[in-house]
Design an enzyme around this catalytic site. Structure first.
Site, mmCIF file in Angstrom:
data_model
loop_
_atom_site.group_PDB
_atom_site.id
_atom_site.type_symbol
_atom_site.label_atom_id
_atom_site.label_comp_id
_atom_site.label_asym_id
_atom_site.label_seq_id
_atom_site.Cartn_x
_atom_site.Cartn_y
_atom_site.Cartn_z
ATOM 1 N N ALA A 72 0.969 -0.929 0.025
ATOM 2 C CA ALA A 72 0.219 -0.002 -0.049
ATOM 3 C C ALA A 72 0.987 1.433 -0.047
ATOM 4 O O ALA A 72 2.158 1.616 0.967
ATOM 5 C CB ALA A 72 -0.848 -0.168 0.899
ATOM 6 N N GLN A 74 0.879 5.423 -1.993
ATOM 7 C CA GLN A 74 1.253 6.539 -2.228
ATOM 8 C C GLN A 74 2.549 6.216 -3.632
ATOM 9 O O GLN A 74 3.320 6.037 -2.673
ATOM 10 C CB GLN A 74 1.131 7.870 -1.828
ATOM 11 C CG GLN A 74 0.833 9.091 -2.509
ATOM 12 C CD GLN A 74 1.879 9.706 -3.676
ATOM 13 O OE1 GLN A 74 1.256 8.810 -5.190
ATOM 14 N NE2 GLN A 74 3.101 10.201 -4.211
ATOM 15 N N TYR A 140 8.538 11.066 -3.299
ATOM 16 C CA TYR A 140 8.500 9.855 -3.406
ATOM 17 C C TYR A 140 9.609 9.377 -2.885
ATOM 18 O O TYR A 140 9.110 7.922 -2.349
ATOM 19 C CB TYR A 140 7.818 9.057 -5.317
ATOM 20 C CG TYR A 140 7.221 7.808 -4.863
ATOM 21 C CD1 TYR A 140 6.304 6.817 -4.529
ATOM 22 C CD2 TYR A 140 8.404 6.875 -5.601
ATOM 23 C CE1 TYR A 140 6.676 5.156 -4.236
ATOM 24 C CE2 TYR A 140 8.020 5.572 -6.267
ATOM 25 C CZ TYR A 140 7.290 5.196 -5.757
ATOM 26 O OH TYR A 140 7.691 3.851 -5.853
ATOM 27 N N ASN A 169 11.041 -1.441 -12.882
ATOM 28 C CA ASN A 169 9.588 -0.353 -13.842
ATOM 29 C C ASN A 169 8.280 -1.819 -13.992
ATOM 30 O O ASN A 169 9.225 -2.158 -14.931
ATOM 31 C CB ASN A 169 9.309 0.240 -14.925
ATOM 32 C CG ASN A 169 10.312 1.265 -14.220
ATOM 33 O OD1 ASN A 169 11.406 1.383 -14.240
ATOM 34 N ND2 ASN A 169 9.609 2.423 -15.105
HETATM 35 N N1 NAD Z 1 4.387 -0.584 -10.546
HETATM 36 C C1 NAD Z 1 5.767 -0.031 -10.206
HETATM 37 O O1 NAD Z 1 6.664 -0.583 -11.474
HETATM 38 C C2 NAD Z 1 6.408 -0.088 -9.307
HETATM 39 C C3 NAD Z 1 7.890 0.238 -8.793
HETATM 40 C C4 NAD Z 1 8.532 0.805 -7.464
HETATM 41 C C5 NAD Z 1 7.784 0.094 -6.685
HETATM 42 N N2 NAD Z 1 6.471 -0.057 -6.721
HETATM 43 C C6 NAD Z 1 5.324 -0.542 -4.888
HETATM 44 O O2 NAD Z 1 5.145 -0.846 -5.428
HETATM 45 C C7 NAD Z 1 3.509 -1.065 -4.628
HETATM 46 C C8 NAD Z 1 3.001 -1.198 -5.678
HETATM 47 O O3 NAD Z 1 2.898 -0.938 -6.488
HETATM 48 P P1 NAD Z 1 1.494 -0.785 -7.272
HETATM 49 O O4 NAD Z 1 2.085 -0.256 -9.531
HETATM 50 O O5 NAD Z 1 0.943 -1.955 -7.929
HETATM 51 O O6 NAD Z 1 0.637 0.475 -7.555
HETATM 52 P P2 NAD Z 1 -1.125 1.122 -7.664
HETATM 53 O O7 NAD Z 1 -1.221 2.102 -7.021
HETATM 54 O O8 NAD Z 1 -1.724 -0.263 -8.173
HETATM 55 O O9 NAD Z 1 -1.061 -0.498 -5.831
HETATM 56 C C9 NAD Z 1 -1.274 0.680 -4.429
HETATM 57 C C10 NAD Z 1 -2.323 0.360 -3.931
HETATM 58 O O10 NAD Z 1 -2.189 0.071 -2.487
HETATM 59 C C11 NAD Z 1 -3.882 1.304 -1.704
HETATM 60 N N3 NAD Z 1 -3.517 1.930 -1.011
HETATM 61 C C12 NAD Z 1 -2.893 3.530 -1.476
HETATM 62 N N4 NAD Z 1 -3.067 4.485 -0.076
HETATM 63 C C13 NAD Z 1 -3.248 3.262 1.065
HETATM 64 C C14 NAD Z 1 -3.279 3.855 1.914
HETATM 65 N N5 NAD Z 1 -3.209 4.907 2.469
HETATM 66 N N6 NAD Z 1 -3.740 2.862 2.834
HETATM 67 C C15 NAD Z 1 -4.087 1.369 2.225
HETATM 68 N N7 NAD Z 1 -4.185 0.606 1.204
HETATM 69 C C16 NAD Z 1 -3.320 2.244 -0.058
HETATM 70 C C17 NAD Z 1 -3.823 1.353 -3.166
HETATM 71 O O11 NAD Z 1 -5.368 1.916 -3.228
HETATM 72 C C18 NAD Z 1 -3.340 0.315 -4.357
HETATM 73 O O12 NAD Z 1 -4.503 -0.377 -4.816
HETATM 74 C C19 NAD Z 1 2.950 0.469 -3.971
HETATM 75 O O13 NAD Z 1 4.405 0.434 -2.723
HETATM 76 C C20 NAD Z 1 5.150 0.735 -4.888
HETATM 77 O O14 NAD Z 1 5.753 2.279 -4.577
HETATM 78 C C21 NAD Z 1 6.235 0.229 -6.992
#
Ligand code: NAD
Length: 312
Positions: A72, A74, A140, A169
């Site tokens: 979870a 931002q 971030y 990514n």
């Molecule tokens: N997608 C990428 O390439 C990538 C790369 C590096 C790190 N990440 C990390 O991986 C994780 C998942 O990313 P993602 O791409 O699946 O994003 P996503 O936005 O699909 O998933 C994040 C989830 O967290 C939930 N969320 C946000 N704020 C919240 C809160 N306060 N309480 C409870 N739930 C909350 C959202 O509703 C969402 O379902 C994140 O921590 C992100 O920073 C993603």
């Protein structure tokens, strides 16, 4: 396993795989960007904000997880620039609520960090290893780097077992095509609708665009499950391929997979975009084996988006 952010892209795959492996899964997500359609069958879902410490704690203490996969967040760089306070509230203060619960219940804590944003600009010919200095250039990246420091401090001063996964990514089925990030999902959605796609310049209009290390979501899932089993305790590891792909190369690969001509437009450089980000996957590869080849991951992802576009 308690999966925070499990209605989102990556963590819904983690939750699904954990259920398939026979584990009980509790998903906590406030649905700010996640969607209930992403939730796997069999997950116990609670629409809770991790910033609400008491509600989250009560729920977690009742479930008593062996491990918490903490996704979870931002997760938008652009929003973090506009609203750094909100970013820190979720990614630092909310994450601290998760860490406190992990300490209280003795759960392993797996943290979804970011290699893509944390290392900053990575020079041509180089892949950033885990020992490379953190150079966060956005709120971030600062909030993710900050929670990593908390975890390391808790690891020194308590018996908290944590794993930090620094994702490159990540792409794959269920990625949200509506944001400003997630270029694979954005391109696929547009290509399948025969809409033009845009390659934003790395330096000059018309160049091949920024270079990224695209890693398939299945590899992120494998890392989560290995961490869950205790194979990555107190480790910080890149989840990546080590291969740089320009936006134009990605566009061409995807256009050939959807098998109709693409209209590719050139855009100016987008302020704040890193020119190049490629991570060294040596540690990951030695423990988990080779990452999924880009061609295979893109094919699977294209198929999913094709089926999704046909059913909507
Ligand atoms: N997608 C990428 O390439 C990538 C790369 C590096 C790190 N990440 C990390 O991986 C994780 C998942 O990313 P993602 O791409 O699946 O994003 P996503 O936005 O699909 O998933 C994040 C989830 O967290 C939930 N969320 C946000 N704020 C919240 C809160 N306060 N309480 C409870 N739930 C909350 C959202 O509703 C969402 O379902 C994140 O921590 C992100 O920073 C993603």
């Amino acid at each position: 396993m308690l999966v925070t952010g499990g209605a989102g892209f990556i963590a819904s795959h983690v939750a699904e795989a954990a259920i398939e492996a026979g584990h009980d899964v509790l998903v906590v997500d406030d649905l700010s960007t996640g969607r209930t359609e992403n939730l796997p069958t069999g997950a116990d879902f609670h629409p809770v904000d991790i910033r609400h410490r008491d509600v989250f704690r009560e729920l977690a203490l009742h479930f008593r997880p062996d491990a918490i996969s903490h996704h979870a967040a931002q997760a938008s760089v652009a929003i973090s620039v506009r609203e750094p306070g909100y970013d820190a509230e979720v990614n630092v203060l909310g994450s601290l609520n998760v860490a406190e619960v992990a300490r209280e219940t003795g759960s392993r804590l797996i943290f979804a960090s970011t290699g893509g944003a944390l290392y900053g600009e990575v020079a041509d010919g180089v892949a950033a290893g885990e020992e490379s200095p953190a150079r966060p250039l956005s709120p971030y990246a600062c909030s993710k780097a900050s929670f990593e420091l908390y975890l390391k401090a808790f690891g020194e001063t308590s018996d908290l077992n944590y794993t930090i996964l620094r994702y490159a990514n990540v792409y794959g089925p269920r990625q949200d095509p509506h944001g400003e990030a997630g270029v694979v999902a954005i391109f696929l959605r547009r290509l399948l609708r025969r809409e033009p796609i845009q390659v934003n310049a790395r330096d000059r209009l018309g160049d091949d665009g920024c270079v990224r290390d695209y890693v398939f979501v299945r590899d992120a899932v494998r890392a989560n499950l290995a961490a869950f089993e205790g194979a990555l305790d107190r480790r910080t590891i890149n989840i990546a391929t080590g291969i740089g792909t320009s936006t134009r190369m990605l566009a061409e690969n995807l256009a050939s997979l959807v098998s109709h001509p693409a209209i590719v437009r050139d855009g100016e450089h987008r302020a704040g975009d890193l020119g190049r980000s490629v991570l060294d996957p040596t540690v990951m590869t030695s423990i988990l084996g080779d990452p999924t080849p880009l061609a295979e991951g893109l094919e699977t992802t294209t198929e999913w988006f094709r089926l999704e576009s046909e059913s909507s």
